[in-house]
Design an enzyme around this catalytic site. Structure first.
Site, short mmCIF file in Angstrom:
data_model
loop_
_atom_site.label_atom_id
_atom_site.label_comp_id
_atom_site.label_asym_id
_atom_site.label_seq_id
_atom_site.Cartn_x
_atom_site.Cartn_y
_atom_site.Cartn_z
N CYS A 111 0.83 -1.26 0.07
CA CYS A 111 0.02 -0.06 0.04
C CYS A 111 0.94 1.18 0.03
O CYS A 111 0.31 2.50 -0.31
CB CYS A 111 -0.94 0.09 1.04
N HIS A 253 -2.95 7.37 2.20
CA HIS A 253 -3.52 5.96 1.60
C HIS A 253 -4.79 5.54 2.25
O HIS A 253 -4.99 5.53 3.47
CB HIS A 253 -2.33 4.98 2.02
N ASN A 283 -10.15 0.32 -0.11
CA ASN A 283 -8.69 0.17 -0.36
C ASN A 283 -8.30 -0.37 -1.48
O ASN A 283 -8.24 -1.63 -1.57
CB ASN A 283 -8.39 -0.41 1.22
N1 ACO Z 1 -17.66 -8.11 9.75
C1 ACO Z 1 -18.01 -8.23 11.02
N2 ACO Z 1 -17.08 -8.34 12.01
C2 ACO Z 1 -15.93 -8.44 11.54
C3 ACO Z 1 -15.52 -8.23 10.39
C4 ACO Z 1 -16.25 -7.98 9.39
N3 ACO Z 1 -16.13 -7.79 8.16
N4 ACO Z 1 -14.01 -8.32 10.21
C5 ACO Z 1 -13.70 -8.70 11.56
N5 ACO Z 1 -14.81 -8.81 12.36
C6 ACO Z 1 -14.81 -9.06 13.76
C7 ACO Z 1 -13.65 -9.66 14.33
O1 ACO Z 1 -13.74 -11.20 13.99
C8 ACO Z 1 -13.68 -9.55 15.65
O2 ACO Z 1 -14.40 -10.43 16.13
P1 ACO Z 1 -14.20 -11.01 17.75
O3 ACO Z 1 -14.01 -9.56 18.83
O4 ACO Z 1 -15.20 -11.81 18.19
O5 ACO Z 1 -12.99 -11.67 17.67
C9 ACO Z 1 -14.05 -7.93 15.73
O6 ACO Z 1 -14.75 -7.92 14.53
C10 ACO Z 1 -13.21 -6.92 15.82
O7 ACO Z 1 -11.84 -7.34 15.01
P2 ACO Z 1 -10.80 -6.26 14.67
O8 ACO Z 1 -9.67 -6.97 13.70
O9 ACO Z 1 -10.31 -5.81 16.17
O10 ACO Z 1 -11.46 -5.05 14.14
P3 ACO Z 1 -11.02 -3.70 13.90
O11 ACO Z 1 -11.67 -2.57 14.35
O12 ACO Z 1 -9.35 -3.63 14.14
O13 ACO Z 1 -11.24 -3.52 12.16
C11 ACO Z 1 -9.84 -3.81 10.27
C12 ACO Z 1 -10.59 -4.53 11.28
C13 ACO Z 1 -10.88 -3.03 9.53
C14 ACO Z 1 -9.29 -4.79 9.43
C15 ACO Z 1 -8.74 -2.77 10.96
O14 ACO Z 1 -8.11 -3.75 11.71
C16 ACO Z 1 -8.01 -2.10 9.73
O15 ACO Z 1 -8.30 -1.40 9.16
N6 ACO Z 1 -6.58 -2.49 9.99
C17 ACO Z 1 -5.60 -1.94 9.03
C18 ACO Z 1 -5.86 -1.94 7.63
C19 ACO Z 1 -4.61 -1.47 7.05
O16 ACO Z 1 -4.38 -0.28 7.28
N7 ACO Z 1 -3.85 -1.93 6.19
C20 ACO Z 1 -2.85 -1.29 5.72
C21 ACO Z 1 -2.68 -1.44 4.44
S1 ACO Z 1 -3.00 -2.89 3.64
C22 ACO Z 1 -1.99 -3.39 2.74
O17 ACO Z 1 -0.62 -3.00 2.86
C23 ACO Z 1 -2.29 -4.31 1.43
#
Ligand code: ACO
Length: 361
Positions: A111, A253, A283
């Site tokens: 990214c 990004h 994204n």
């Molecule tokens: N729908 C419903 N629930 C979900 C989903 C979904 N699509 N995805 C995850 N959950 C659940 C998880 O299983 C978890 O459940 P649990 O508490 O029972 O275990 C709960 O939601 C919370 O999960 P988290 O991973 O803590 O959720 P978070 O608020 O962190 O959001 C996300 C997840 C959106 C992936 C976030 O962590 C994020 O954006 N991370 C960074 C992404 C990023 O910046 N990437 C960088 C670039 S990517 C690249 O380089 C290609």
């Protein structure tokens, strides 16, 4: 005033097919409410079968050249979803753009790819290695996402964006004043497609599902993304001696709206100067910054020459930021080029662009 690289063209390509949150809730244990609240994403684009990263890159590259009214003499393509493992996609993209025998290479910084490619291209201009490099970020992320993985399938989309640079001076709109890049391989397992490389070769048919698809440890990536983008942005602003409050366009990004808000809040960039389109395209990895810039341009809320901060974070781990002034460009958007399409002379390209209505963002 000093000599530097200047952004003189901006082009984009988005596949027509829209995947809404509702489309995903039909096959995944998720909800529109969760996706909007946790990521800010409402819909994303997806290519039709048979359309590749190269097809999007050719269209965005052509669009950037039309926007600039000039052709490139070097091609840098940032992508993590190349058309094939070998060779690089950029030489074929250059060929299809009619850029005969120009140097062309891929950059895989996930990214952060667009900012890495921009940093390389501006350094090449300053070093005298080329005059008009084309910097493309293009991805077909849906080719590596596990459709059954709700952690990633809701986030990523396909698309491409490109800028054309030319030699100019630091007083011009679009001038690239500084680029700051960094990496930490200690976090290489946080964002990964584990199989298909030399460590776990793809020819081994037994590669398990876990290793065939893109996997991301979202929570830790989130934490790192906020910290790295904030510190990288601060250091590039320090280098050019701009205060965060003087930034008139913040384009990060498009990883997650909450990440973008946290970074901009920590930096102290006012809400009215933050631009993005994650709600519409999700994204798109290396494509996201030029796509967001084109969208911001269309808003008519930024003036050429405005102090602009670009910042990105991605797999590797990698990160980077650029201090530029807003370019004086009219973005051009083109639809994906079919795999066999060759772009002709500049005249043909201009005709083609005029005949193609800009795509809605
Ligand atoms: N729908 C419903 N629930 C979900 C989903 C979904 N699509 N995805 C995850 N959950 C659940 C998880 O299983 C978890 O459940 P649990 O508490 O029972 O275990 C709960 O939601 C919370 O999960 P988290 O991973 O803590 O959720 P978070 O608020 O962190 O959001 C996300 C997840 C959106 C992936 C976030 O962590 C994020 O954006 N991370 C960074 C992404 C990023 O910046 N990437 C960088 C670039 S990517 C690249 O380089 C290609």
């Amino acid at each position: 005033m000093s000599e530097c690289a200047v952004i003189c063209g901006l082009g984009t390509c988005l596949p027509e097919r829209v995947i809404t949150n509702e489309d995903l809730t039909a096959r995944l244990d998720t909800s529109d409410e969760w996706i909007r609240r946790r990521t800010g994403i409402q819909r994303r684009r997806m290519v039709d079968p048979g359309t590749s990263t190269g097809d999007l890159a050719v269209a965005a590259g052509q669009a950037a050249q039309v926007s600039a009214g000039r052709s490139a003499d070097f091609v840098v393509l940032a992508t993590t979803t190349p058309d094939r493992p070998c060779p690089a996609t950029a030489p074929e993209v250059a060929h299809r753009l009619g850029l005969t025998e120009v140097p062309a290479l891929d950059i895989a910084a996930v990214c952060s790819g667009f900012v890495y490619a921009l940093g390389l291209a501006e350094a090449l201009v300053r070093a005298g290695a080329c005059d008009q490099p084309l910097v493309i970020g293009a991805e077909v992320y849906t080719s590596i996402i596990d459709p059954q993985d709700r952690n990633t399938a809701v986030i990523f989309g396909d698309g491409a964006g490109a800028v054309l640079l030319r030699r100019g001076d630091s007083g011009e709109p679009g001038a690239i004043h500084a680029v700051e890049l960094g990496s930490s391989g200690a976090g290489s397992d946080l964002i990964t497609v584990a199989g298909g490389g030399s460590r776990i070769p793809g020819r081994e048919q037994q590669v398990p599902r876990e290793q065939r698809y893109f996997r991301m440890q979202g929570r830790e990536v989130y934490r790192q993304a906020v910290a790295r983008m904030t510190s990288s942005a601060r250091s590039v602003l320090d280098r050019v001696q701009w205060s965060p409050s003087s930034v008139r366009a913040f384009v990060g990004h498009q990883a997650n709206q909450r990440i973008l808000d946290a970074v901009a809040d920590r930096l102290g960039v006012s809400k009215c100067y933050r631009f993005g389109n994650i709600a519409e395209v999700g994204n798109t990895a290396a494509a996201s910054i030029p796509l967001a810039m084109a969208d911001a341009s269309a808003s008519n809320r930024i003036h050429p020459g405005a102090p602009t901060l670009l910042t990105a974070f991605g797999g590797g781990l990698t990160w980077g930021s650029a201090a530029v002034t807003w370019p004086d460009v009219v973005p051009v958007s083109l639809p994906p080029k079919s795999p066999t399409a060759l772009c002709g002379s500049m005249t043909d390209r201009e005709t083609d662009a005029v005949a193609t209505a800009p795509q809605p963002h």
